[in-house]
Design a protein around this motif. Structure first.
Motif, PDB file in Angstrom:
ATOM      1  N   ILE A 240       0.832  -1.200   0.000  1.00 56.04           N
ATOM      2  CA  ILE A 240       0.000   0.000   0.000  1.00 56.04           C
ATOM      3  C   ILE A 240       0.870   1.253   0.000  1.00 56.04           C
ATOM      4  O   ILE A 240       0.589   2.213  -0.721  1.00 56.04           O
ATOM      5  CB  ILE A 240      -0.944  -0.024   1.233  1.00 56.04           C
ATOM      6  N   GLU A 241       1.924   1.218   0.777  1.00 59.62           N
ATOM      7  CA  GLU A 241       2.850   2.355   0.835  1.00 59.62           C
ATOM      8  C   GLU A 241       3.476   2.613  -0.543  1.00 59.62           C
ATOM      9  O   GLU A 241       3.508   3.752  -1.015  1.00 59.62           O
ATOM     10  CB  GLU A 241       3.953   2.062   1.859  1.00 59.62           C
ATOM     11  N   ILE A 242       3.948   1.554  -1.178  1.00 56.50           N
ATOM     12  CA  ILE A 242       4.581   1.693  -2.496  1.00 56.50           C
ATOM     13  C   ILE A 242       3.576   2.257  -3.506  1.00 56.50           C
ATOM     14  O   ILE A 242       3.901   3.151  -4.284  1.00 56.50           O
ATOM     15  CB  ILE A 242       5.137   0.338  -2.986  1.00 56.50           C
TER      16      ILE A 242
ATOM     17  N   LEU B 185       4.204 -13.866 -10.198  1.00 62.64           N
ATOM     18  CA  LEU B 185       4.000 -12.535 -10.742  1.00 62.64           C
ATOM     19  C   LEU B 185       3.402 -12.593 -12.153  1.00 62.64           C
ATOM     20  O   LEU B 185       2.490 -11.835 -12.486  1.00 62.64           O
ATOM     21  CB  LEU B 185       5.397 -11.945 -10.819  1.00 62.64           C
ATOM     22  N   LYS B 186       3.919 -13.490 -12.939  1.00 61.14           N
ATOM     23  CA  LYS B 186       3.435 -13.665 -14.313  1.00 61.14           C
ATOM     24  C   LYS B 186       1.957 -14.090 -14.290  1.00 61.14           C
ATOM     25  O   LYS B 186       1.137 -13.559 -15.036  1.00 61.14           O
ATOM     26  CB  LYS B 186       4.282 -14.748 -15.003  1.00 61.14           C
ATOM     27  N   GLU B 187       1.659 -15.005 -13.403  1.00 63.73           N
ATOM     28  CA  GLU B 187       0.275 -15.479 -13.285  1.00 63.73           C
ATOM     29  C   GLU B 187      -0.629 -14.371 -12.769  1.00 63.73           C
ATOM     30  O   GLU B 187      -1.800 -14.281 -13.150  1.00 63.73           O
ATOM     31  CB  GLU B 187       0.214 -16.683 -12.343  1.00 63.73           C
TER      32      GLU B 187
ATOM     33  N   GLY C  73       9.601  -5.690  -4.525  1.00 64.43           N
ATOM     34  CA  GLY C  73       9.395  -4.249  -4.351  1.00 64.43           C
ATOM     35  C   GLY C  73       9.487  -3.486  -5.661  1.00 64.43           C
ATOM     36  O   GLY C  73       8.641  -2.641  -5.971  1.00 64.43           O
ATOM     37  N   ALA C  74      10.504  -3.810  -6.446  1.00 68.49           N
ATOM     38  CA  ALA C  74      10.719  -3.117  -7.723  1.00 68.49           C
ATOM     39  C   ALA C  74       9.530  -3.327  -8.665  1.00 68.49           C
ATOM     40  O   ALA C  74       9.103  -2.388  -9.344  1.00 68.49           O
ATOM     41  CB  ALA C  74      11.999  -3.612  -8.378  1.00 68.49           C
ATOM     42  N   PHE C  75       8.997  -4.543  -8.664  1.00 65.45           N
ATOM     43  CA  PHE C  75       7.827  -4.830  -9.501  1.00 65.45           C
ATOM     44  C   PHE C  75       6.616  -4.020  -9.038  1.00 65.45           C
ATOM     45  O   PHE C  75       5.869  -3.469  -9.853  1.00 65.45           O
ATOM     46  CB  PHE C  75       7.507  -6.321  -9.463  1.00 65.45           C
ATOM     47  N   LEU C  76       6.439  -3.933  -7.737  1.00 65.28           N
ATOM     48  CA  LEU C  76       5.305  -3.181  -7.204  1.00 65.28           C
ATOM     49  C   LEU C  76       5.376  -1.724  -7.641  1.00 65.28           C
ATOM     50  O   LEU C  76       4.380  -1.128  -8.045  1.00 65.28           O
ATOM     51  CB  LEU C  76       5.280  -3.250  -5.674  1.00 65.28           C
ATOM     52  N   GLU C  77       6.577  -1.163  -7.584  1.00 66.04           N
ATOM     53  CA  GLU C  77       6.767   0.257  -7.931  1.00 66.04           C
ATOM     54  C   GLU C  77       6.499   0.541  -9.399  1.00 66.04           C
ATOM     55  O   GLU C  77       6.137   1.657  -9.755  1.00 66.04           O
ATOM     56  CB  GLU C  77       8.206   0.682  -7.618  1.00 66.04           C
TER      57      GLU C  77
ATOM     58  N   LEU D 221       2.956  -3.008 -11.061  1.00 67.67           N
ATOM     59  CA  LEU D 221       1.717  -3.004 -10.286  1.00 67.67           C
ATOM     60  C   LEU D 221       1.157  -1.596 -10.146  1.00 67.67           C
ATOM     61  O   LEU D 221      -0.056  -1.375 -10.247  1.00 67.67           O
ATOM     62  CB  LEU D 221       1.947  -3.626  -8.902  1.00 67.67           C
ATOM     63  N   LYS D 222       2.046  -0.631  -9.909  1.00 62.01           N
ATOM     64  CA  LYS D 222       1.618   0.758  -9.751  1.00 62.01           C
ATOM     65  C   LYS D 222       0.910   1.230 -11.026  1.00 62.01           C
ATOM     66  O   LYS D 222      -0.157   1.852 -10.959  1.00 62.01           O
ATOM     67  CB  LYS D 222       2.834   1.633  -9.451  1.00 62.01           C
ATOM     68  N   LYS D 223       1.515   0.912 -12.153  1.00 61.84           N
ATOM     69  CA  LYS D 223       0.935   1.289 -13.448  1.00 61.84           C
ATOM     70  C   LYS D 223      -0.437   0.613 -13.624  1.00 61.84           C
ATOM     71  O   LYS D 223      -1.409   1.255 -14.021  1.00 61.84           O
ATOM     72  CB  LYS D 223       1.895   0.836 -14.567  1.00 61.84           C
ATOM     73  N   TRP D 224      -0.487  -0.675 -13.323  1.00 66.80           N
ATOM     74  CA  TRP D 224      -1.735  -1.413 -13.454  1.00 66.80           C
ATOM     75  C   TRP D 224      -2.827  -0.752 -12.596  1.00 66.80           C
ATOM     76  O   TRP D 224      -3.942  -0.507 -13.057  1.00 66.80           O
ATOM     77  CB  TRP D 224      -1.540  -2.880 -13.029  1.00 66.80           C
ATOM     78  N   LEU D 225      -2.472  -0.454 -11.354  1.00 68.90           N
ATOM     79  CA  LEU D 225      -3.443   0.149 -10.433  1.00 68.90           C
ATOM     80  C   LEU D 225      -3.923   1.503 -10.961  1.00 68.90           C
ATOM     81  O   LEU D 225      -5.129   1.763 -11.005  1.00 68.90           O
ATOM     82  CB  LEU D 225      -2.817   0.324  -9.043  1.00 68.90           C
ATOM     83  N   GLU D 226      -2.978   2.342 -11.397  1.00 68.47           N
ATOM     84  CA  GLU D 226      -3.343   3.682 -11.895  1.00 68.47           C
ATOM     85  C   GLU D 226      -4.312   3.595 -13.075  1.00 68.47           C
ATOM     86  O   GLU D 226      -5.288   4.343 -13.140  1.00 68.47           O
ATOM     87  CB  GLU D 226      -2.080   4.449 -12.296  1.00 68.47           C
ATOM     88  N   ASP D 227      -4.037   2.653 -13.979  1.00 68.88           N
ATOM     89  CA  ASP D 227      -4.918   2.484 -15.136  1.00 68.88           C
ATOM     90  C   ASP D 227      -6.313   2.019 -14.709  1.00 68.88           C
ATOM     91  O   ASP D 227      -7.329   2.487 -15.215  1.00 68.88           O
ATOM     92  CB  ASP D 227      -4.311   1.480 -16.128  1.00 68.88           C
TER      93      ASP D 227
END
Lengths: 204, 204
Positions: free
Chosen positions: A173-175, B67-69, B120-124, B127-133
DNA sequence: GTCTATACGTTGATAGAC
DNA sequence: GTCTATCAACGTATAGAC
């Protein structure tokens, strides 16, 4: 009357327990070393073993404390007859716990993920009883048309999972929040959202 | 054209990876020993190191597969314009993953709980991009009055937490279900309930 | 009650025969 | 590619001086 040694003992036991909770949360049971716990508690490693015979014993004590708090937080559920109030208060209580005791929540989650080797007995007795009683309460609400017809167990799982998520997945969530921890205001907004979701789930 | 050695390699790598996923889920990174993984894979310990240089390396490979799944499961969200269908399909996809790959879900949860040192790097990024979209999509639904006004991020966290709960807290759920794992029918009922909660949360 | 030094077991990793 | 034997590192726990 507490003598000097007793005061020192209690203070050190608490200091070690809080350090242990943090280290167990961050590294898991195996990953948590007595050395890390000692450094976190600012005590020599040998002192950890002086107060808690073994690492496993310390872990049990940490879980027991969490369990006690879990029960206290759950009591809120029964303090209000009206479902809307009871649910709102319960969500608030759970979210507050996630906010104030994230490490405790993580240790708990970790323990369950790994098959509940220590707290299994508690789940079978106390938690099972608690759930069954709460299921009855919710069935009563449904019977008197106060809430929508739902599966009470699924509903309680929903409350648990959504609220605990804010502690257990804190890092994610933080990230996703631009790398910044939630401010009190932001967390308050999320608590309101969670409350709305739970109430909506009940048709309120 | 795959030669004999390549076929053996791929078969063994997969066997080790699946064994590792199980052992990492049950014992955590530190608690999982190469010996346990080897026994689970029915191979000598040295072979694990032959195929994966280090334990950390094997752990990374396990996470990469998960992650791929994760990404594949998430694609369902975009395949339908209508929020009711998109949300229903996404919940179904997530619940199905919890049902079929509980160990994968647990390894992931474990990794996040311990501060996401590897992912962590993947989340940043991803995942962050996916969430924003997805947040934008949900905002669009709100703007066109297709769903209730909600915080899109809180809403997605709700979907993630409720669905993943059925994998990560499997043991607790089993104990509370008279010590029996959910049957396919029972799990289907829970999936329906979760879907209802999510739709209700969106005002659908 | 505090702390240094250490014994003992476990485990990740490798060497080297097959 | 497989597997046994082995080592070096680490971590729990304790002994014993203060």
């Amino acid at each position: 009357m507490k003598d000097q040694k007793e005061i020192i003992r209690e203070a050190n036991e608490l200091k070690i327990m809080e350090a242990a909770e943090l280290v167990f949360a961050q590294f898991g049971f195996k990953g948590a070393t007595t050395d890390k716990i000692a450094k976190q508690a600012e005590l020599p490693k040998a002192n950890i073993h002086y107060y808690y015979k073994t690492k496993a014993n310390l872990y049990q004590c940490v879980l027991t404390r969490i369990l006690k708090e879990w029960i206290e937080a759950a009591e809120v559920f029964d303090n209000y007859d009206e479902p809307k109030i009871a649910l709102t208060k319960y969500v608030e209580s759970k979210m507050n716990y996630s906010r104030c005791r994230p490490y405790a929540s993580k240790v708990w989650a970790n323990e369950i993920i790994h098959g509940a080797p220590i707290v299994g007995a508690f789940l079978e007795t106390t938690l099972k009883k608690w759930l069954e009683d709460r299921v009855e309460i919710i069935k009563g609400w449904i019977a008197s048309n106060k809430i929508r017809k739902i599966d009470p167990t699924a509903f309680i799982y929903m409350i648990w999972s959504v609220t605990q998520h804010y502690a257990d997945f804190e890092k994610q969530i933080e990230i996703l929040n631009q790398g910044k921890e939630y401010s009190d205001e932001e967390f308050k907004l999320m608590t309101d959202q969670v409350t709305q979701f739970v109430l909506a789930g009940a048709g309120l």
